[in-house]
Design an enzyme around this catalytic site. Structure first.
Site, PDB file in Angstrom:
ATOM      1  N   GLU A 411       0.850  -1.193   0.000  1.00 55.82           N
ATOM      2  CA  GLU A 411       0.000   0.000   0.000  1.00 55.82           C
ATOM      3  C   GLU A 411       0.880   1.235   0.000  1.00 55.82           C
ATOM      4  OE1 GLU A 411      -2.840   0.408   3.178  1.00 55.82           O
ATOM      5  OE2 GLU A 411      -3.508  -1.653   2.975  1.00 55.82           O
TER       6      GLU A 411
HETATM    7  C1  NOJ Z   1      -4.261   1.205   5.594  1.00 53.75           C
HETATM    8  C2  NOJ Z   1      -5.424   0.272   5.433  1.00 53.75           C
HETATM    9  O1  NOJ Z   1      -4.943  -1.029   5.328  1.00 53.75           O
HETATM   10  C3  NOJ Z   1      -6.302   0.603   4.242  1.00 53.75           C
HETATM   11  O2  NOJ Z   1      -7.434  -0.204   4.290  1.00 53.75           O
HETATM   12  C4  NOJ Z   1      -6.634   2.071   4.215  1.00 53.75           C
HETATM   13  O3  NOJ Z   1      -7.470   2.393   3.131  1.00 53.75           O
HETATM   14  C5  NOJ Z   1      -5.338   2.849   4.149  1.00 53.75           C
HETATM   15  N1  NOJ Z   1      -4.553   2.561   5.327  1.00 53.75           N
HETATM   16  C6  NOJ Z   1      -5.513   4.352   4.048  1.00 53.75           C
HETATM   17  O4  NOJ Z   1      -5.954   4.848   5.261  1.00 53.75           O
END
Ligand code: NOJ
Length: 523
Positions: A411
């Protein structure tokens, strides 16, 4: 003989110091780096089940703690829920065409546990319709040459397990989660080769069981997060062992975990106290989970601080649970690759908190204060400042601490405020440009990063912030029942990074071609 002994001692010293060689005092920010990523580098985008699927009560799905939490008034901004979200459950083909447009190598999604096991317990019921949905998603991805990366737990615990046992407060989650994971390996593992056990357990522990901002909304300050984390670490390890002993031989996949971590930079890098505080910040974040998984036990600094504060409160034992020596060796080494979720950075300085009776918390245990530089851009979420160099620092820290593991960035991305309905998201373009460039520098530093996942493919339900924070490359019109998707400007930009595999220096490329060289090294 003596020589051999010296040699052994030397090797030992080298091994011990290998985990320590992150240099806090050097922060070389450098300028933009022209170059490309290693061949085969995997570019992707991500999502998670509760945030995008919708269809919360369809086709036999059971309730998750997020269904129940979001239906309670006052828990989510504007009382939004994920009931229909992006309707991703009905849009497999449409969404894959967006991924094709981007030319993604991989797509990261999560499997909703209660969609395929409505109560969370295998012997109660397996929901074939839920399985069919993921079968279709996986098959369609593969037909389009997009590698599926599947997360087993992106926070949507079956509600029954919460009600009956207290969720992650209870050790029985280890076995229930393992049964669920085993079913996923059995049913999808012939096609899915990258598995992520848990997504961002830090958030589950701290926001789910300590502050209560997230489901299940418990406020067990000073103990709840540590206990939840302890059980999640054991659950992760058990699932890794299950794959290793039962499935790996046949399926030949990899099992990792996705940890989130902000970077913590000492306010003053010439001040030892600030350096120690910054290191504590990082150890209490990513180290809390990564150190047991890579080295077999919690970071020493967590044991010291939580232990001392517990004693000051008059407790007989530390609020931080302990691993037995058997558990340590069971947990150690249970990671084929490390997933990293990263968004932002803080400046850190030392700050003492008195540990009075009843006032303990994860936050006061760390004895530090977080600061931000007001010049840092913060285009979206309140907590999300764009500090690209922090990403390179974090990646180098991970390399140094955990012996250069294989890393997938699971991410990274930025949101925007709700008022902004324009599709010209130049701040997101800037963010992706700078963060991926710092990742490239980290790779040149020797960090073993194999893939990158932009977060997220679509705008979606952003937990307690509802739909107010949009992380998507694609804009979703949530007011329209059909939830149409529209590309933001960042789609074109990300596509360009992917197709050129980074940032080749156009001028040098031309020059080299003019000079007739074939082997191009862009600096
Ligand atoms: C981490 C989380 O795993 C994810 O679900 C979320 O959208 C992002 N942070 C952004 O806050």
């Amino acid at each position: 003989h003596r020589d051999r002994e010296t040699c052994h001692v030397l090797v030992l010293v080298l091994c011990l110091s290998a985990a320590e060689d992150f240099d806090w005092t050097k922060n070389d920010r450098g300028s933009f780096y022209y170059g490309t990523f290693p061949a085969g580098f995997s570019w992707g985008a991500g999502s998670s089940a509760y945030q995008t699927e919708g269809a919360w009560d369809q086709d036999g799905k059971g309730l998750s703690i997020w269904d129940v939490f979001s239906h309670r008034k006052g828990k989510i901004l504007q009382n939004d829920t994920g009931d229909s979200s992006c309707q991703g459950y009905y849009k497999i083909k449409e969404d894959i065409s967006l991924m094709k447009e981007l030319k993604l190598d991989h797509y990261r999604f999560s499997i909703s546990w209660p969609r395929i096991m409505p109560t969370g317990i295998k012997s109660d019921h397996v929901n074939e319709k839920g399985i069919k949905y993921y079968d279709e998603l996986i098959d369609n991805l593969l037909e389009n040459k997009i590698t599926p990366i599947a997360t087993l737990y992106h926070w949507d615990l079956p509600q029954v397990l919460q009600e009956k046992y207290g969720g992650w407060q209870n050790i029985s989650m280890v076995n229930y989660f393992n049964e669920f994971a085993n079913l996923c390996f059995e049913r999808f593992g012939n096609r899915v080769k990258y598995w992520i056990t848990l997504n961002n357990p830090w958030s589950v522990a701290v926001e789910g069981y300590e502050t209560g901002e997230h489901a299940p909304g418990l406020k067990l300050r000073g103990t709840g997060a540590y206990r939840a984390a302890h059980h999640m670490i054991k659950a992760h390890a058990k699932v890794w062992h299950t794959y290793d002993t039962k499935w790996r031989g046949k399926q030949k996949g990899l099992v990792g975990i996705s940890l989130s971590g902000d970077w913590g930079e000492p306010v003053d890098i010439s001040n030892q106290k600030d350096i120690e505080a910054a290191e504590r910040y990082v150890q209490f974040y990513i180290g809390w989970f990564a150190t047991p998984i890579f080295h077999g036990d919690y970071p020493q600094v967590m044991k010291d601080f939580i232990g001392r504060k517990s004693a000051q409160q008059g407790l007989g034992t530390s609020r931080l649970p302990t691993f037995s020596s058997q558990e340590k060796s069971y947990v150690k080494g249970t990671c084929d690759f490390l997933g990293i979720g990263h968004f932002t950075t803080r400046y850190i300085t030392q700050k003492n908190y008195q540990s009075g009776h009843g006032s303990s918390s994860y936050f006061t245990d760390r004895d530090l204060a977080e600061l931000v530089d007001p010049r840092w851009p913060d285009p979206g979420s309140e907590w999300l400042y764009s500090v690209p160099w922090g990403f390179r620092r974090l990646l180098n820290f991970v390399k140094a601490q955990y012996r250069n593991p294989m890393i997938y960035v699971t991410e990274n991305g930025v949101s925007e405020k709700i008022m902004c309905t324009e599709l010209c998201d130049d701040w997101r373009i800037q963010y992706y440009k700078d963060y991926t460039n710092e990742m490239l520098k980290a790779i040149k530093d020797g960090v073993n990063v194999r893939g990158y996942t932009a977060w997220s493919l679509l705008d979606k339900f952003e937990w307690d912030e509802g739909y107010s924070e949009r992380f998507g490359l694609y804009y979703v019109d949530f007011r329209n029942k059909n939830k149409p998707r529209y590309p933001k400007a960042s789609v074109q930009y990300y596509k360009r990074i992917i197709s050129s595999n980074g940032f080749p220096n156009q001028r040098e490329v031309r020059l080299v071609i003019l000079n007739g060289y074939t082997d191009i090294r862009c600096k």
